[in-house]
Motif scaffolding. Structure first.
Motif, PDB file in Angstrom:
ATOM      1  N   LEU A   1       0.814  -1.210   0.000  1.00 37.52           N
ATOM      2  CA  LEU A   1       0.000   0.000   0.000  1.00 37.52           C
ATOM      3  C   LEU A   1       0.851   1.265   0.000  1.00 37.52           C
ATOM      4  CD1 LEU A   1      -2.882   1.083   0.115  1.00 37.52           C
ATOM      5  CD2 LEU A   1      -2.843   0.753   2.592  1.00 37.52           C
ATOM      6  N   ALA A   2       0.678   2.083  -1.053  1.00 37.77           N
ATOM      7  CA  ALA A   2       1.404   3.361  -1.138  1.00 37.77           C
ATOM      8  C   ALA A   2       0.733   4.441  -0.303  1.00 37.77           C
ATOM      9  CB  ALA A   2       1.495   3.815  -2.589  1.00 37.77           C
ATOM     10  N   CYS A   3      -0.592   4.500  -0.363  1.00 34.03           N
ATOM     11  CA  CYS A   3      -1.277   5.619   0.305  1.00 34.03           C
ATOM     12  C   CYS A   3      -2.722   5.286   0.628  1.00 34.03           C
ATOM     13  CB  CYS A   3      -1.218   6.882  -0.564  1.00 34.03           C
ATOM     14  SG  CYS A   3      -1.987   6.719  -2.196  1.00 34.03           S
ATOM     15  N   VAL A   4      -3.221   5.983   1.630  1.00 35.02           N
ATOM     16  CA  VAL A   4      -4.641   6.042   1.948  1.00 35.02           C
ATOM     17  C   VAL A   4      -5.057   7.488   1.764  1.00 35.02           C
ATOM     18  CG1 VAL A   4      -6.373   5.864   3.779  1.00 35.02           C
ATOM     19  CG2 VAL A   4      -4.579   4.115   3.580  1.00 35.02           C
ATOM     20  N   ILE A   5      -6.109   7.718   0.976  1.00 37.27           N
ATOM     21  CA  ILE A   5      -6.566   9.090   0.731  1.00 37.27           C
ATOM     22  C   ILE A   5      -8.002   9.224   1.236  1.00 37.27           C
ATOM     23  CG2 ILE A   5      -7.138   8.486  -1.673  1.00 37.27           C
ATOM     24  CD1 ILE A   5      -6.541  11.472  -2.356  1.00 37.27           C
ATOM     25  N   VAL A   6      -8.225  10.269   2.036  1.00 35.49           N
ATOM     26  CA  VAL A   6      -9.511  10.467   2.698  1.00 35.49           C
ATOM     27  C   VAL A   6      -9.929  11.930   2.585  1.00 35.49           C
ATOM     28  CG1 VAL A   6     -10.797  10.269   4.868  1.00 35.49           C
ATOM     29  CG2 VAL A   6      -8.946   8.655   4.380  1.00 35.49           C
ATOM     30  N   GLU A   7     -11.207  12.161   2.294  1.00 36.29           N
ATOM     31  CA  GLU A   7     -11.792  13.490   2.440  1.00 36.29           C
ATOM     32  C   GLU A   7     -12.185  13.647   3.914  1.00 36.29           C
ATOM     33  OE1 GLU A   7     -14.810  14.085  -1.058  1.00 36.29           O
ATOM     34  OE2 GLU A   7     -14.501  11.939  -0.688  1.00 36.29           O
ATOM     35  N   PRO A   8     -11.608  14.606   4.636  1.00 33.99           N
ATOM     36  CA  PRO A   8     -11.936  14.746   6.061  1.00 33.99           C
ATOM     37  C   PRO A   8     -13.424  14.963   6.307  1.00 33.99           C
ATOM     38  CG  PRO A   8      -9.998  16.037   5.523  1.00 33.99           C
ATOM     39  CD  PRO A   8     -10.562  15.556   4.222  1.00 33.99           C
ATOM     40  N   ILE A   9     -14.095  15.651   5.407  1.00 33.75           N
ATOM     41  CA  ILE A   9     -15.546  15.645   5.303  1.00 33.75           C
ATOM     42  C   ILE A   9     -15.839  15.338   3.835  1.00 33.75           C
ATOM     43  CG2 ILE A   9     -17.681  16.972   5.446  1.00 33.75           C
ATOM     44  CD1 ILE A   9     -16.434  18.655   7.625  1.00 33.75           C
ATOM     45  N   GLN A  10     -16.588  14.265   3.601  1.00 30.17           N
ATOM     46  CA  GLN A  10     -16.823  13.880   2.218  1.00 30.17           C
ATOM     47  C   GLN A  10     -17.698  14.912   1.511  1.00 30.17           C
ATOM     48  OE1 GLN A  10     -18.266   9.764   2.549  1.00 30.17           O
ATOM     49  NE2 GLN A  10     -16.265   9.112   1.822  1.00 30.17           N
ATOM     50  N   GLY A  11     -17.457  15.097   0.220  1.00 30.72           N
ATOM     51  CA  GLY A  11     -18.202  16.061  -0.562  1.00 30.72           C
ATOM     52  C   GLY A  11     -19.350  15.428  -1.303  1.00 30.72           C
ATOM     53  N   GLU A  12     -19.119  15.038  -2.529  1.00 32.65           N
ATOM     54  CA  GLU A  12     -20.164  14.458  -3.371  1.00 32.65           C
ATOM     55  C   GLU A  12     -20.812  13.232  -2.724  1.00 32.65           C
ATOM     56  OE1 GLU A  12     -22.681  14.086  -6.607  1.00 32.65           O
ATOM     57  OE2 GLU A  12     -21.333  15.733  -6.115  1.00 32.65           O
ATOM     58  N   GLY A  13     -20.068  12.538  -1.874  1.00 34.78           N
ATOM     59  CA  GLY A  13     -20.592  11.340  -1.224  1.00 34.78           C
ATOM     60  C   GLY A  13     -21.671  11.596  -0.200  1.00 34.78           C
ATOM     61  N   GLY A  14     -21.938  12.874   0.134  1.00 36.30           N
ATOM     62  CA  GLY A  14     -23.030  13.164   1.042  1.00 36.30           C
ATOM     63  C   GLY A  14     -22.695  14.080   2.191  1.00 36.30           C
ATOM     64  N   PHE A  15     -21.541  14.791   2.100  1.00 35.96           N
ATOM     65  CA  PHE A  15     -21.111  15.653   3.213  1.00 35.96           C
ATOM     66  C   PHE A  15     -21.051  14.858   4.513  1.00 35.96           C
ATOM     67  CE2 PHE A  15     -21.443  20.359   1.922  1.00 35.96           C
ATOM     68  CZ  PHE A  15     -20.953  20.066   0.668  1.00 35.96           C
ATOM     69  N   VAL A  16     -20.534  13.666   4.409  1.00 39.75           N
ATOM     70  CA  VAL A  16     -20.444  12.772   5.565  1.00 39.75           C
ATOM     71  C   VAL A  16     -19.293  13.224   6.453  1.00 39.75           C
ATOM     72  CG1 VAL A  16     -20.078  10.404   6.326  1.00 39.75           C
ATOM     73  CG2 VAL A  16     -21.410  10.861   4.244  1.00 39.75           C
ATOM     74  N   VAL A  17     -19.596  13.444   7.725  1.00 43.90           N
ATOM     75  CA  VAL A  17     -18.597  13.835   8.719  1.00 43.90           C
ATOM     76  C   VAL A  17     -18.245  12.600   9.536  1.00 43.90           C
ATOM     77  CG1 VAL A  17     -18.058  15.375  10.638  1.00 43.90           C
ATOM     78  CG2 VAL A  17     -19.637  16.129   8.835  1.00 43.90           C
ATOM     79  N   PRO A  18     -17.005  12.112   9.475  1.00 43.11           N
ATOM     80  CA  PRO A  18     -16.662  10.918  10.250  1.00 43.11           C
ATOM     81  C   PRO A  18     -16.744  11.183  11.744  1.00 43.11           C
ATOM     82  CG  PRO A  18     -14.682  11.920   9.345  1.00 43.11           C
ATOM     83  CD  PRO A  18     -15.855  12.660   8.741  1.00 43.11           C
ATOM     84  N   ALA A  19     -17.019  10.126  12.498  1.00 48.03           N
ATOM     85  CA  ALA A  19     -17.072  10.249  13.953  1.00 48.03           C
ATOM     86  C   ALA A  19     -15.704  10.663  14.493  1.00 48.03           C
ATOM     87  CB  ALA A  19     -17.498   8.921  14.577  1.00 48.03           C
ATOM     88  N   ASP A  20     -15.706  11.476  15.538  1.00 48.30           N
ATOM     89  CA  ASP A  20     -14.457  11.885  16.168  1.00 48.30           C
ATOM     90  C   ASP A  20     -13.623  10.656  16.515  1.00 48.30           C
ATOM     91  OD1 ASP A  20     -15.402  14.440  15.983  1.00 48.30           O
ATOM     92  OD2 ASP A  20     -15.657  14.764  18.140  1.00 48.30           O
ATOM     93  N   GLY A  21     -12.348  10.731  16.208  1.00 49.52           N
ATOM     94  CA  GLY A  21     -11.441   9.629  16.501  1.00 49.52           C
ATOM     95  C   GLY A  21     -11.137   8.755  15.302  1.00 49.52           C
ATOM     96  N   PHE A  22     -11.975   8.800  14.273  1.00 47.63           N
ATOM     97  CA  PHE A  22     -11.745   7.954  13.099  1.00 47.63           C
ATOM     98  C   PHE A  22     -10.477   8.357  12.368  1.00 47.63           C
ATOM     99  CE2 PHE A  22     -12.226   7.291   8.487  1.00 47.63           C
ATOM    100  CZ  PHE A  22     -12.360   5.913   8.451  1.00 47.63           C
ATOM    101  N   LEU A  23     -10.383   9.637  11.989  1.00 46.89           N
ATOM    102  CA  LEU A  23      -9.218  10.084  11.224  1.00 46.89           C
ATOM    103  C   LEU A  23      -7.916   9.925  11.997  1.00 46.89           C
ATOM    104  CD1 LEU A  23     -10.649  13.269   9.438  1.00 46.89           C
ATOM    105  CD2 LEU A  23     -10.134  11.054   8.405  1.00 46.89           C
TER     106      LEU A  23
END
Length: 442
Positions: free
Chosen positions: A220-242
């Motif tokens: 695995l070279a990289c993991v890429i994450v939107e800290p708040i997802q955009g087109e996917g639904g403005f999903v805010v991950p639960a605190d502690g996930f990132l």
């Protein structure tokens, strides 16, 4: 909020049918000249924009809750940005930094090195678009690690080029009929508190288990994450996930990339959405709100990672165009001097107040987001995603002069992306229209 000066009257006006005769004629020209895949959301053709207003060719004025998809955060015709562009273009429009360099490119890189999370030594490369920034971040991570695997999250959106379409989750309309896509892309579960009911730590454990069992850190070279997802639904991950995912990446020599293209640049009230939990990515992709509407993007990251590609391995003809760089420098100054971060947080507070009457309704599954990156997710009476209601609200609001965007894999989310320069009274008025339309259509 600090009072701003506006060139256009900040008032919604619908003096002509939508679309009016001039826009109707322009749209006929569009259909004859453009491919069928290019379909604008707004029926009126824009001739002017300022603050929270879009003015069309027929004299209508719409309240803009899209801001060019989070681009015109400091305003669509911010005077400081306009002046910087005019000054720059009077000297030279282009030279290509890789051929003959100029100071403004270096100055933008220095500022992004300063603003992005973390106090480590950084480097920045400037590019044109968000998708190009993502592609370059993946290139850099692969070059640095010598590994090829790329992990993205479910519901992710990272662009429309071949590689980034492979990274994007949403099949329609972005991917259908355009494959095959680039290989070595893997999709992991993202924290989605409304639907999975997991804490951040529990969701991270689920994600990390998948990474270890199905891919392996050694691939695995990289993991890429939107800290708040955009087109996917403005999903805010639960605190502690990132933080948990970042720690795993750091412990396993995997590059963690934060895609801050939509969430960054004061959109959430901080320079970057990662700042909320003190997350420090290895690489950050940046675009949209960075240059006041001019095309510019960037990858900023740890010096040792950014320095890995060979001389000439990064670049492009238009990347870091001097006019866009001048716009970016003016935009940074506007964010700071006018405290646009505070404006974003105030917009959130106002939204919570104006939307409060509908938030207890069973059809509103969740109101979420931070700053001026907010969303309402709607469901049917039996709890299923309700795309029909969402599109009725969006279309009804448009008919009343309010431009809204929708999102989500189930097409059941309304997203709010106003310019941070929108006056409070206009923001309240637009939200009241949304409440009205919800009550009409639910």
């Amino acid at each position: 909020m600090q009072e701003l000066d506006y060139r256009l009257e900040q008032t919604r006006k619908l003096g002509q049918p939508i679309p009016g005769p001039v826009s109707t004629e322009l749209d006929a020209r569009r259909k004859a000249a453009l491919p069928a895949g290019m379909v604008p959301s707004l029926p009126g053709y824009v001739v002017d924009a300022d603050g929270g207003i879009l003015a069309d060719a027929d004299g209508n004025q719409f309240i803009d809750l899209a801001s060019g998809i989070a681009v015109t955060s400091v305003g669509a015709s911010n005077p400081a940005v306009v002046k910087a562009v005019q000054d720059a273009v009077a000297h030279f429009t282009h030279t290509s930094f890789s051929v003959s360099p100029y100071e403004s490119y270096v100055a933008v890189a220095e500022k992004l090195n300063e603003l992005t999370p973390g106090d480590h030594e950084k480097r920045t490369v400037l590019l044109n678009s968000g998708a190009e920034a993502v592609e370059n971040a993946v290139k850099i991570a692969r070059n640095y690690t010598g590994k090829t695997g790329v992990v993205v999250m479910d519901r992710a959106f990272h662009g429309r080029t071949n590689l980034t379409m492979g990274m994007t989750a949403k099949q329609a309309p972005y991917k259908s009929g355009f494959g095959p896509f680039a290989p070595e892309i893997y999709r992991a579960p993202m924290s989605y508190p409304l639907r999975d009911g997991l804490t951040g730590e529990e969701a991270a454990k689920r994600t990390i288990t998948m990474l270890e069992q199905e891919i392996g850190a050694h691939n695995l070279a990289c993991v890429i994450v939107e800290p708040i997802q955009g087109e996917g639904g403005f999903v805010v991950p639960a605190d502690g996930f990132l933080p948990a995912v970042v720690k795993w990446c750091n412990d396993n020599d995997v590059v963690f990339i934060a895609d801050e293209i939509q969430a960054g640049m004061m959109r959430t009230g901080d320079w970057f959405a990662c700042d909320y939990e003190g997350v420090v990515p290895d690489l950050v992709t940046i675009a949209k709100g960075v240059a006041g509407g001019m095309p510019l993007s960037a990858v900023t990251g740890r010096a040792e990672i950014m320095d890995a590609p060979q001389p000439g391995g990064l670049g492009g003809t238009y990347g870091g165009n001097p006019v866009s760089c001048a716009a970016a420098l003016a935009t940074f100054k506007e964010y700071e001097e006018k405290d646009f971060g505070a404006r974003a947080k105030n917009l959130e507070a106002v939204a919570r107040e104006e939307l409060e009457p509908i938030l207890g309704d069973e059809r509103v599954a969740e109101f979420r987001g931070r700053g001026a990156m907010l969303a309402l997710e709607f469901v049917t009476a039996d709890g299923q995603p309700d795309s029909e209601l969402v599109h009725k609200i969006a279309d009804g609001a448009k008919d009343e002069g309010v431009l809204l965007l929708t999102c989500g894999l189930d097409h059941n989310v309304i997203r709010f992306l106003p310019s941070l320069a929108i006056p409070e009274h206009l923001w309240r008025e637009a939200l009241q229209v949304v409440v009205k339309k919800f009550n009409e259509y639910k």
